[in-house]
Design an enzyme around this catalytic site. Structure first.
Site, PDB file in Angstrom:
ATOM      1  N   ASP A  29      -4.201  -6.477   5.279  1.00 34.65           N
ATOM      2  CA  ASP A  29      -5.219  -7.318   5.921  1.00 34.65           C
ATOM      3  C   ASP A  29      -5.156  -8.751   5.410  1.00 34.65           C
ATOM      4  O   ASP A  29      -5.551  -9.674   6.104  1.00 34.65           O
ATOM      5  CB  ASP A  29      -6.614  -6.736   5.660  1.00 34.65           C
ATOM      6  CG  ASP A  29      -6.804  -5.419   6.392  1.00 34.65           C
ATOM      7  OD1 ASP A  29      -6.257  -5.303   7.510  1.00 34.65           O
ATOM      8  OD2 ASP A  29      -7.468  -4.508   5.853  1.00 34.65           O
ATOM      9  N   LYS A  31       7.914 -17.328 -11.000  1.00 37.91           N
ATOM     10  CA  LYS A  31       7.197 -16.158 -11.504  1.00 37.91           C
ATOM     11  C   LYS A  31       5.942 -16.615 -12.277  1.00 37.91           C
ATOM     12  O   LYS A  31       6.046 -17.479 -13.160  1.00 37.91           O
ATOM     13  CB  LYS A  31       8.133 -15.371 -12.433  1.00 37.91           C
ATOM     14  CG  LYS A  31       7.575 -14.051 -12.853  1.00 37.91           C
ATOM     15  CD  LYS A  31       8.560 -13.300 -13.719  1.00 37.91           C
ATOM     16  CE  LYS A  31       7.869 -12.099 -14.328  1.00 37.91           C
ATOM     17  NZ  LYS A  31       8.602 -11.553 -15.452  1.00 37.91           N
ATOM     18  N   LYS A  61     -11.216  -3.504  19.016  1.00 40.13           N
ATOM     19  CA  LYS A  61      -9.815  -3.891  19.218  1.00 40.13           C
ATOM     20  C   LYS A  61      -9.378  -3.629  20.663  1.00 40.13           C
ATOM     21  O   LYS A  61      -8.202  -3.815  20.995  1.00 40.13           O
ATOM     22  CB  LYS A  61      -8.912  -3.145  18.238  1.00 40.13           C
ATOM     23  CG  LYS A  61      -9.218  -3.461  16.762  1.00 40.13           C
ATOM     24  CD  LYS A  61      -8.122  -2.962  15.836  1.00 40.13           C
ATOM     25  CE  LYS A  61      -8.567  -3.078  14.374  1.00 40.13           C
ATOM     26  NZ  LYS A  61      -7.454  -3.348  13.459  1.00 40.13           N
ATOM     27  N   ILE A  76      -2.659  -7.552  14.497  1.00 37.43           N
ATOM     28  CA  ILE A  76      -1.628  -7.403  15.527  1.00 37.43           C
ATOM     29  C   ILE A  76      -2.208  -6.723  16.769  1.00 37.43           C
ATOM     30  O   ILE A  76      -2.021  -7.181  17.897  1.00 37.43           O
ATOM     31  CB  ILE A  76      -0.413  -6.618  14.984  1.00 37.43           C
ATOM     32  CG1 ILE A  76       0.111  -7.294  13.704  1.00 37.43           C
ATOM     33  CG2 ILE A  76       0.683  -6.502  16.031  1.00 37.43           C
ATOM     34  CD1 ILE A  76       1.205  -6.528  12.981  1.00 37.43           C
ATOM     35  N   ASN A 117       0.850  -1.199   0.000  1.00 38.94           N
ATOM     36  CA  ASN A 117       0.000   0.000   0.000  1.00 38.94           C
ATOM     37  C   ASN A 117       0.884   1.246   0.000  1.00 38.94           C
ATOM     38  O   ASN A 117       2.109   1.158   0.042  1.00 38.94           O
ATOM     39  CB  ASN A 117      -0.959  -0.021   1.203  1.00 38.94           C
ATOM     40  CG  ASN A 117      -0.207  -0.085   2.507  1.00 38.94           C
ATOM     41  OD1 ASN A 117       0.569   0.818   2.830  1.00 38.94           O
ATOM     42  ND2 ASN A 117      -0.387  -1.170   3.255  1.00 38.94           N
ATOM     43  N   LYS A 119     -13.418   0.678  15.913  1.00 35.92           N
ATOM     44  CA  LYS A 119     -12.098   0.047  16.094  1.00 35.92           C
ATOM     45  C   LYS A 119     -11.617   0.194  17.533  1.00 35.92           C
ATOM     46  O   LYS A 119     -11.012  -0.719  18.084  1.00 35.92           O
ATOM     47  CB  LYS A 119     -11.074   0.652  15.129  1.00 35.92           C
ATOM     48  CG  LYS A 119     -11.179   0.048  13.753  1.00 35.92           C
ATOM     49  CD  LYS A 119     -10.266   0.681  12.754  1.00 35.92           C
ATOM     50  CE  LYS A 119     -10.814   0.359  11.362  1.00 35.92           C
ATOM     51  NZ  LYS A 119     -10.160   1.084  10.304  1.00 35.92           N
ATOM     52  N   ALA A 155       1.582   1.232  11.710  1.00 37.58           N
ATOM     53  CA  ALA A 155       1.828   0.588  10.414  1.00 37.58           C
ATOM     54  C   ALA A 155       0.521   0.379   9.662  1.00 37.58           C
ATOM     55  O   ALA A 155      -0.535   0.191  10.266  1.00 37.58           O
ATOM     56  CB  ALA A 155       2.516  -0.756  10.633  1.00 37.58           C
TER      57      ALA A 155
HETATM   58  O1  C5P Z   1      -8.679  -2.563  10.993  1.00 35.15           O
HETATM   59  P1  C5P Z   1      -7.719  -1.582  10.433  1.00 35.15           P
HETATM   60  O2  C5P Z   1      -6.636  -2.215   9.602  1.00 35.15           O
HETATM   61  O3  C5P Z   1      -8.353  -0.441   9.704  1.00 35.15           O
HETATM   62  O4  C5P Z   1      -7.050  -0.923  11.718  1.00 35.15           O
HETATM   63  C1  C5P Z   1      -5.959  -0.087  11.641  1.00 35.15           C
HETATM   64  C2  C5P Z   1      -5.123  -0.259  12.875  1.00 35.15           C
HETATM   65  O5  C5P Z   1      -4.911  -1.632  13.139  1.00 35.15           O
HETATM   66  C3  C5P Z   1      -3.744   0.351  12.721  1.00 35.15           C
HETATM   67  O6  C5P Z   1      -3.322   0.804  14.002  1.00 35.15           O
HETATM   68  C4  C5P Z   1      -2.911  -0.830  12.250  1.00 35.15           C
HETATM   69  O7  C5P Z   1      -1.536  -0.679  12.560  1.00 35.15           O
HETATM   70  C5  C5P Z   1      -3.539  -1.987  13.015  1.00 35.15           C
HETATM   71  N1  C5P Z   1      -3.510  -3.283  12.340  1.00 35.15           N
HETATM   72  C6  C5P Z   1      -2.824  -4.335  12.923  1.00 35.15           C
HETATM   73  N2  C5P Z   1      -2.802  -5.564  12.313  1.00 35.15           N
HETATM   74  C7  C5P Z   1      -3.439  -5.759  11.149  1.00 35.15           C
HETATM   75  C8  C5P Z   1      -4.153  -4.714  10.544  1.00 35.15           C
HETATM   76  C9  C5P Z   1      -4.146  -3.488  11.163  1.00 35.15           C
HETATM   77  O8  C5P Z   1      -2.228  -4.132  13.991  1.00 35.15           O
HETATM   78  N3  C5P Z   1      -3.403  -6.960  10.586  1.00 35.15           N
END
Ligand code: C5P
Length: 404
Positions: free
Chosen positions: A279, A289, A341, A307, A210, A337, A275
């Site tokens: 996803d 390749k 979370k 995470i 990204n 979130k 970061a």
């Molecule tokens: O759910 P979303 O990706 O929008 O949430 C963003 C937050 O979650 C950010 O703080 C990002 O660093 C964290 N995140 C994470 N692990 C993932 C996806 C996002 O810690 N797999």
């Protein structure tokens, strides 16, 4: 040794004999890593030439009248917002008086009035002018508005008199400037930050990623170091200089970032997830390749571990801060979130053309408990500083509550 890496400083120079020291000051600020833009008043140009300052700064020196500056795309507002610090050295009695009364009749005074970040003046003038009640009243006035003053020193003056009014030596000013970026708010705290994008391999030569530049996470790491924290930065692939005094661990994929965070989390008091973690990753990474043999190519993706969610599910989670980059419904998405979370705090930003990902500037709304704070548009470094102050306050509050 002091560091000013990534700091953006507008060095304002007004008319006074101390202006000759500004040339050395500019060199020192740059040598210690600062990006410096020089703005000179017309009077300053009588004491030191713009060409000297241009040669030393490597950038155009702004000496425009306010009218010219306004024509050139709102230069005063741009510079005021760009700067992490506005340093006026030397600041003449006349300039101090104009700022004290809110005058905005040239570029430098307008920048001072338009600034939302820190301002420091190093006054320099004849000792009698410095001691005059009018100057002292003006100094008090601007101090109460938050402008920092580097007091002039006593000694022989260019006019032949002896007394207070000399601009301190450039080395002393540079040191005080560097110190102005530091605080003790997170002294002793261990902070873990994730930053940048992740890369999910498709085959040996391709990946999904990204547009995250990592700048926000790196700015948070730097701001935390300046607040006295011991910082570990887990970074995806970015093109940024390593922050001084941080332990940096470079990773590529989301699962690598996840396992590295988990290895370090028990030694962490505050976790900031800045970061932009992918996803999804490939269900299977092709060993060779992939060839363009058919018109359609299907990639099967599986969800990566979240995470943040894994961290807050720990028995003793650290104080945890997430980021939410949204293109729509900023508040609702951020609040969801925060709850799902189980975060202590979330910093939400609207990503679009000018802000957020891959941009120099950012603006955030920070949510925690039932409260919120708007951090208006500013450089990522200055936003990070305000965010770290907020994190430190809430983290210290939580610790005090736990202790009772
Ligand atoms: O759910 P979303 O990706 O929008 O949430 C963003 C937050 O979650 C950010 O703080 C990002 O660093 C964290 N995140 C994470 N692990 C993932 C996806 C996002 O810690 N797999």
């Amino acid at each position: 040794m002091y560091q000013l890496t990534t700091k953006r400083i507008v060095l304002g120079i007004t008319g006074g004999i101390g202006a000759y020291k500004s040339a050395v000051l500019l060199r020192l600020l740059r040598r210690h890593g600062a990006d410096v833009r020089v703005v000179m008043t017309q009077n300053a140009c009588q004491f030191i030439t713009p060409l000297t300052m241009q040669a030393l700064s490597g950038k155009t020196v702004h000496i425009e009248s306010l009218a010219q500056a306004t024509e050139s795309a709102m230069l005063h507002i741009d510079l005021a917002r760009w700067a992490d610090l506005i340093l006026v050295a030397p600041a003449s009695a006349n300039f101090i008086a104009r700022v004290a009364y809110g005058f905005a009749d040239d570029l430098l005074s307008t920048i001072c009035l338009a600034a939302t970040g820190p301002i420091i003046f190093a006054p320099a003038m004849n000792q009698q002018m410095w001691l005059n009640a009018a100057t002292q009243d003006n100094i008090e006035k601007i101090k109460t508005r938050g402008i920092g003053i580097i007091d002039p020193v006593a000694g022989d003056q260019a006019c032949g008199e002896n007394g207070p009014g000399r601009m301190p030596e450039a080395e002393d000013i540079a040191l005080l400037v560097a110190k102005s970026f530091t605080s003790n708010k997170l002294r002793g705290a261990r902070l873990l930050v994730t930053a940048g994008p992740t890369r999910e391999a498709i085959d040996p030569v391709r990946y999904i990623s990204n547009r995250s530049s990592g700048r926000m996470g790196y700015a948070v790491a730097t701001a935390a170091i300046e607040a006295g924290a011991k910082v570990t930065l887990i970074s995806g692939p970015v093109n940024l200089p390593t922050p001084d005094r941080a332990t940096v661990i470079n990773v590529l994929s989301a699962t690598e970032m996840y396992s590295t965070v988990m290895q370090n989390i028990t030694q962490t008091d505050i976790f900031v997830a800045a970061a932009a973690v992918a996803d999804f990753s490939l269900e299977t990474i092709a060993t060779q390749k992939i060839k363009k043999t058919s018109a359609l190519c299907t990639l099967n993706l599986k969800q990566n571990p979240d995470i943040l969610t894994e961290v807050t599910a720990l028995h003793k989670p650290p104080f945890t801060v997430g980021f939410a980059a949204e293109t729509e419904n900023l508040e609702a998405n951020a609040l969801t979130k925060l709850r799902t979370k189980k975060l202590d705090m979330i910093a939400a930003n609207q990503v679009g053309a000018a802000l957020g990902f891959d941009a120099e500037m950012n603006a955030l709304t920070v949510f925690w408990d039932n409260e919120r704070k708007q951090l208006p548009q500013a450089s990522k470094s200055s936003i990070a500083k305000t965010l770290i102050t907020l994190i430190a306050d809430k983290y210290n509050e939580k610790n005090t509550q736990k202790a009772h």
